[in-house]
Design a protein around this motif. Structure first.
Motif, PDB file in Angstrom:
ATOM      1  N   SER A  69      22.648  27.215 131.224  1.00 62.31           N
ATOM      2  CA  SER A  69      22.293  26.068 130.384  1.00 62.31           C
ATOM      3  C   SER A  69      23.560  25.435 129.829  1.00 62.31           C
ATOM      4  N   PRO A  91      22.843  22.105 140.781  1.00 60.64           N
ATOM      5  CA  PRO A  91      22.690  22.679 139.440  1.00 60.64           C
ATOM      6  C   PRO A  91      23.055  24.158 139.425  1.00 60.64           C
ATOM      7  N   THR A 136      21.312  14.050 132.648  1.00 61.16           N
ATOM      8  CA  THR A 136      20.247  15.055 132.596  1.00 61.16           C
ATOM      9  C   THR A 136      20.624  16.281 131.754  1.00 61.16           C
ATOM     10  N   ASP A 137      21.856  16.289 131.214  1.00 58.69           N
ATOM     11  CA  ASP A 137      22.363  17.439 130.444  1.00 58.69           C
ATOM     12  C   ASP A 137      22.372  18.712 131.281  1.00 58.69           C
ATOM     13  N   THR A 138      22.557  18.562 132.590  1.00 58.50           N
ATOM     14  CA  THR A 138      22.534  19.694 133.510  1.00 58.50           C
ATOM     15  C   THR A 138      23.950  20.088 133.901  1.00 58.50           C
ATOM     16  N   VAL A 155      26.417  21.368 136.595  1.00 57.38           N
ATOM     17  CA  VAL A 155      26.392  21.325 138.055  1.00 57.38           C
ATOM     18  C   VAL A 155      27.747  21.729 138.621  1.00 57.38           C
ATOM     19  N   VAL A 160      29.177  18.498 133.901  1.00 58.21           N
ATOM     20  CA  VAL A 160      27.908  18.198 133.238  1.00 58.21           C
ATOM     21  C   VAL A 160      27.422  16.835 133.704  1.00 58.21           C
ATOM     22  N   ASP A 161      26.236  16.806 134.296  1.00 59.15           N
ATOM     23  CA  ASP A 161      25.568  15.534 134.586  1.00 59.15           C
ATOM     24  C   ASP A 161      25.049  15.003 133.251  1.00 59.15           C
ATOM     25  N   ASP A 181      23.174  28.001 137.532  1.00 63.55           N
ATOM     26  CA  ASP A 181      22.208  28.842 136.806  1.00 63.55           C
ATOM     27  C   ASP A 181      22.739  29.155 135.407  1.00 63.55           C
TER      28      ASP A 181
END
Length: 378
Positions: free
Chosen positions: A48, A44, A33-35, A37, A29-30, A46
């Motif tokens: 959430s 990133p 950015t709450d992304t 990866v 988790v980055d 696919d």
């Protein structure tokens, strides 16, 4: 099995590489950015964050300074290991000191300071040789100040005047005349099984770790047992799950805890080549509820950090027993760019290999390498 790691740096990358042979899929988790990866490519994925948390078997961290809102969200799933209280201990030196005191674990004499005028009392109680540490966000020598004589106090107060010590207190420690800096990497799984690695000796420069040697030289059974017992006290007292690093000062035959890191740690990178099971694999085993791996050393080894340096000869790989770990970062001063692990059948042979390694590196970035090579060669 699936593990989500908060943080997308080199430690998450090394957990991913350790998890693949076990069939453990590691996502990162980055936290900026709450992304979600990929831990190696940083691409990133696919999915959430909420989907990743729901499908994961375990959640963990690669560093302790994860935003608390994310930790709170992770804690609600019941999958976060180590737990949020343990992570916050590593992020806040005041919490850390209180924990050590409550468990009766020997550490440096200190006072917590929330007002600059309290520094005068610190000198009265602790002496005029002090180390001042910001209680949060300080690492690799940042957020630290030294006082070596009482006459320096007025100048020091001026340099600290802009800080809000009510919000971020200082931990003021009596400067310890230690013999050397050691660290112990240990691991505890969900079932309460505990294993510890041999002590490592650490050489620092300007507040950053530059070289670790493990097993540390001149460690007798009593010293290793003392370190193991400290780990057991902490891990069981915290109901800790995962790898925990304990940084120590050796003062004669006694160990003082300097700092704790609730995660895989730089001083444990030697385990990738120098032990039966790496710290990264054992951390994943622990949080996934798997049996822990053998923590024995397979022989003397050294870990050399590559700091702020992007140009060196890859011909260093011609040295038998050398392994390069490159993090793929852009070069920046004092930034950890990678590390080199070197293994050997004896300490003398390890010293010879470190001397050979120095021929392939710009030594201005490796100020401890030659010194340590010569020490090991005797």
């Amino acid at each position: 099995m699936s593990v989500v790691v908060y943080g997308s740096g080199q430690l998450a990358q090394m957990m991913y590489l350790a998890g693949a042979p076990l069939g453990i899929d590691v996502q990162a988790v980055d936290v900026n950015t709450d992304t979600v990866v990929h831990p190696v490519s940083k691409t990133p994925l696919d999915t959430s964050l909420s989907q990743a948390l729901e499908s994961a078997d375990a959640l963990t961290v690669e560093f302790e300074h994860v935003p608390e809102r994310l930790l709170d969200e992770a804690a609600k799933t019941g999958k976060l290991m180590p737990d949020i209280a343990s992570i916050l201990v590593g992020a806040d030196r005041v919490r850390e000191k209180k924990l050590l005191q409550s468990m009766g674990v020997a550490n440096c004499m200190h006072r917590i300071v929330t007002q600059l005028d309290d520094l005068d009392a610190c000198i009265t109680e602790l002496g005029s040789r002090l180390i001042l540490k910001a209680s949060r966000d300080g690492y690799d020598g940042y957020g630290q100040w030294r006082l070596t004589d009482e006459s320096e106090l007025p100048s020091l107060k001026k340099s600290l005047a802009s800080l809000n010590l009510e919000v971020v207190p200082l931990v003021v420690e009596k400067m310890v005349d230690f013999d050397r800096e050691l660290s112990l990497i240990g691991v505890r799984n969900k079932q309460g099984e505990i294993r510890t690695y041999p002590l490592a000796e650490n050489l620092h420069h300007q507040g950053q770790l530059h070289v670790s040697v493990a097993p540390a030289t001149e460690v007798n059974e009593a010293l290793q047992t003392q370190a193991h017992d400290i780990f057991v006290t902490l891990a069981e007292g915290m109901d800790y799950v995962g790898v925990l690093a304990v940084e120590l000062f050796q003062c004669g035959d006694k160990l003082l805890v300097n700092e704790l890191a609730p995660r895989v740690h730089n001083s444990g990178h030697w385990t990738q080549s120098g032990s039966v099971t790496s710290q990264f694999e054992n951390h994943l085993r622990a949080v996934c509820g798997l049996p822990l791996g053998d923590t024995s050393a397979i022989g003397p080894s050294a870990m050399v950090n590559i700091i702020g340096c992007g140009s060196f000869s890859r011909e260093l790989l011609s040295i038998d027993g050398s392994h390069l770990h490159w993090y793929g970062k852009s070069v920046r001063e004092k930034r950890k760019m990678g590390h080199i692990n070197v293994t050997a059948p004896s300490y003398n042979a390890l010293g010879e290999k470190l001397t050979a390694l120095s021929q392939f590196l710009p030594l201005e970035y490796f100020p401890k390498l030659t010194e340590e090579a010569n020490r090991l060669k005797g």
